[in-house]
Design a protein around this motif. Structure first.
Motif, mmCIF file in Angstrom:
data_model
loop_
_atom_site.group_PDB
_atom_site.id
_atom_site.type_symbol
_atom_site.label_atom_id
_atom_site.label_comp_id
_atom_site.label_asym_id
_atom_site.label_seq_id
_atom_site.Cartn_x
_atom_site.Cartn_y
_atom_site.Cartn_z
ATOM 1 N N PHE A 12 0.990 -1.716 -0.280
ATOM 2 C CA PHE A 12 0.091 -0.196 0.015
ATOM 3 C C PHE A 12 0.796 1.395 -0.204
ATOM 4 N N ALA A 13 1.504 1.253 0.938
ATOM 5 C CA ALA A 13 2.750 2.304 0.411
ATOM 6 C C ALA A 13 3.609 3.003 -1.214
ATOM 7 N N ILE A 14 3.865 1.522 -1.255
ATOM 8 C CA ILE A 14 4.368 2.159 -2.780
ATOM 9 C C ILE A 14 3.365 2.288 -3.713
ATOM 10 N N PHE A 15 2.117 1.689 -3.428
ATOM 11 C CA PHE A 15 0.779 2.420 -4.633
ATOM 12 C C PHE A 15 0.445 4.248 -4.069
ATOM 13 N N ALA A 16 0.126 4.125 -2.475
ATOM 14 C CA ALA A 16 0.000 5.929 -2.363
ATOM 15 C C ALA A 16 1.482 6.447 -3.282
ATOM 16 N N ASN A 17 2.581 5.822 -2.656
ATOM 17 C CA ASN A 17 3.221 6.669 -3.069
ATOM 18 C C ASN A 17 3.857 7.113 -4.340
ATOM 19 N N VAL A 18 3.823 6.202 -5.285
ATOM 20 C CA VAL A 18 3.949 6.233 -6.560
ATOM 21 C C VAL A 18 2.170 7.063 -6.925
ATOM 22 N N LEU A 19 1.329 6.379 -6.843
ATOM 23 C CA LEU A 19 -0.028 7.231 -7.271
ATOM 24 C C LEU A 19 0.499 8.723 -7.570
ATOM 25 N N ALA A 40 2.803 -4.169 -7.335
ATOM 26 C CA ALA A 40 2.748 -5.576 -8.287
ATOM 27 C C ALA A 40 4.343 -6.363 -8.056
ATOM 28 N N GLN A 41 5.068 -5.662 -8.779
ATOM 29 C CA GLN A 41 6.636 -5.547 -9.247
ATOM 30 C C GLN A 41 7.611 -6.455 -7.460
ATOM 31 N N TRP A 42 6.427 -5.164 -6.310
ATOM 32 C CA TRP A 42 7.072 -5.914 -5.431
ATOM 33 C C TRP A 42 6.647 -6.713 -4.468
ATOM 34 N N ILE A 43 5.818 -7.137 -4.825
ATOM 35 C CA ILE A 43 5.009 -8.579 -4.486
ATOM 36 C C ILE A 43 6.134 -9.508 -5.881
ATOM 37 N N GLN A 49 13.366 -9.570 -11.542
ATOM 38 C CA GLN A 49 14.132 -8.136 -11.307
ATOM 39 C C GLN A 49 13.811 -7.450 -11.350
ATOM 40 N N VAL A 50 13.758 -6.285 -10.576
ATOM 41 C CA VAL A 50 12.765 -4.990 -10.282
ATOM 42 C C VAL A 50 13.583 -3.890 -11.429
ATOM 43 N N GLU A 51 12.912 -3.648 -12.063
ATOM 44 C CA GLU A 51 12.931 -2.882 -13.587
ATOM 45 C C GLU A 51 11.769 -1.496 -13.983
ATOM 46 N N PRO A 52 12.442 -0.373 -14.020
ATOM 47 C CA PRO A 52 13.565 -0.030 -12.649
ATOM 48 C C PRO A 52 13.646 -0.141 -11.196
ATOM 49 N N PRO A 53 14.790 -0.061 -10.581
ATOM 50 C CA PRO A 53 15.021 -0.434 -9.084
ATOM 51 C C PRO A 53 13.865 0.308 -8.670
ATOM 52 N N PHE A 54 13.409 -0.004 -7.110
ATOM 53 C CA PHE A 54 12.870 1.094 -6.534
ATOM 54 C C PHE A 54 13.077 2.372 -6.732
ATOM 55 N N GLU A 55 13.218 3.413 -5.952
ATOM 56 C CA GLU A 55 13.814 4.441 -5.707
ATOM 57 C C GLU A 55 13.121 4.672 -4.093
ATOM 58 N N TRP A 106 11.803 7.216 -2.786
ATOM 59 C CA TRP A 106 10.813 7.764 -2.059
ATOM 60 C C TRP A 106 9.972 7.116 -2.370
ATOM 61 N N GLU A 107 9.526 5.907 -3.389
ATOM 62 C CA GLU A 107 8.513 4.575 -3.892
ATOM 63 C C GLU A 107 8.268 3.699 -3.023
ATOM 64 N N THR A 108 9.267 3.449 -1.840
ATOM 65 C CA THR A 108 8.996 2.927 -0.935
ATOM 66 C C THR A 108 9.158 3.828 1.088
ATOM 67 N N GLU A 109 9.133 4.511 0.664
ATOM 68 C CA GLU A 109 9.032 5.112 1.943
ATOM 69 C C GLU A 109 7.648 4.956 3.172
ATOM 70 N N LEU A 110 8.068 4.626 4.115
ATOM 71 C CA LEU A 110 6.388 4.293 5.148
ATOM 72 C C LEU A 110 6.537 6.117 6.168
ATOM 73 N N HIS A 111 5.208 6.296 5.704
ATOM 74 C CA HIS A 111 5.042 7.582 6.108
ATOM 75 C C HIS A 111 3.886 7.354 7.348
ATOM 76 N N GLY A 112 4.284 8.187 8.418
ATOM 77 C CA GLY A 112 2.695 8.652 9.309
ATOM 78 C C GLY A 112 3.632 7.769 10.915
ATOM 79 N N PRO A 113 2.822 7.517 11.892
ATOM 80 C CA PRO A 113 3.085 6.501 12.907
ATOM 81 C C PRO A 113 3.899 4.909 12.927
#
Length: 107
Positions: free
Chosen positions: A54-61, A80-83, A92-98, A100-107
């Motif tokens: 969900f973090a990846i989806f929300a960060n990329v959206l 889906a690539q992360w899954i 192999q994920v292409e392009p590799p995740f940056e 900011w794409e995998t950053e977790l926000h909030g508490p």
């Protein structure tokens, strides 16, 4: 005139999240990329993996100034690539995740 404060996510964003959750829970998220991989048991067993999806989806959206989503298909694909990477060590994920794409926000 001041901008109105945002009190709810725009309808288009809520719809994108709902459809994403439906595909994810239904096992039909990006059927081409995840064909033959039953990722649901893995994601629901380990909550942190589901959190990251969900973090990846929300960060990329991306959303425009009217609240319309611009790339919900791309956001779904990156999730889906992360899954796929978690369930298939040879993928192999292409392009590799940056970062900011995998950053977790909030508490």
């Amino acid at each position: 005139m001041e901008d109105d404060p945002v009190t709810h996510l725009p309808t288009d964003v809520r719809a994108a999240l709902r459809v994403f959750a439906f595909y994810l829970g239904n096992g039909t998220l990006d059927v081409d990329l995840l064909e033959g991989i039953d990722y649901r048991a893995h994601l629901f067993e380990f909550g942190s993996d589901l959190e990251m999806v969900f973090a990846i989806f929300a960060n990329v959206l991306e959303v425009d100034d009217r609240g319309q989503t611009l790339n919900d298909g791309d956001a779904q694909y990156r999730a889906a690539q992360w899954i796929r990477e978690r369930c298939d060590p040879g993928y192999q994920v292409e392009p590799p995740f940056e970062v900011w794409e995998t950053e977790l926000h909030g508490p």
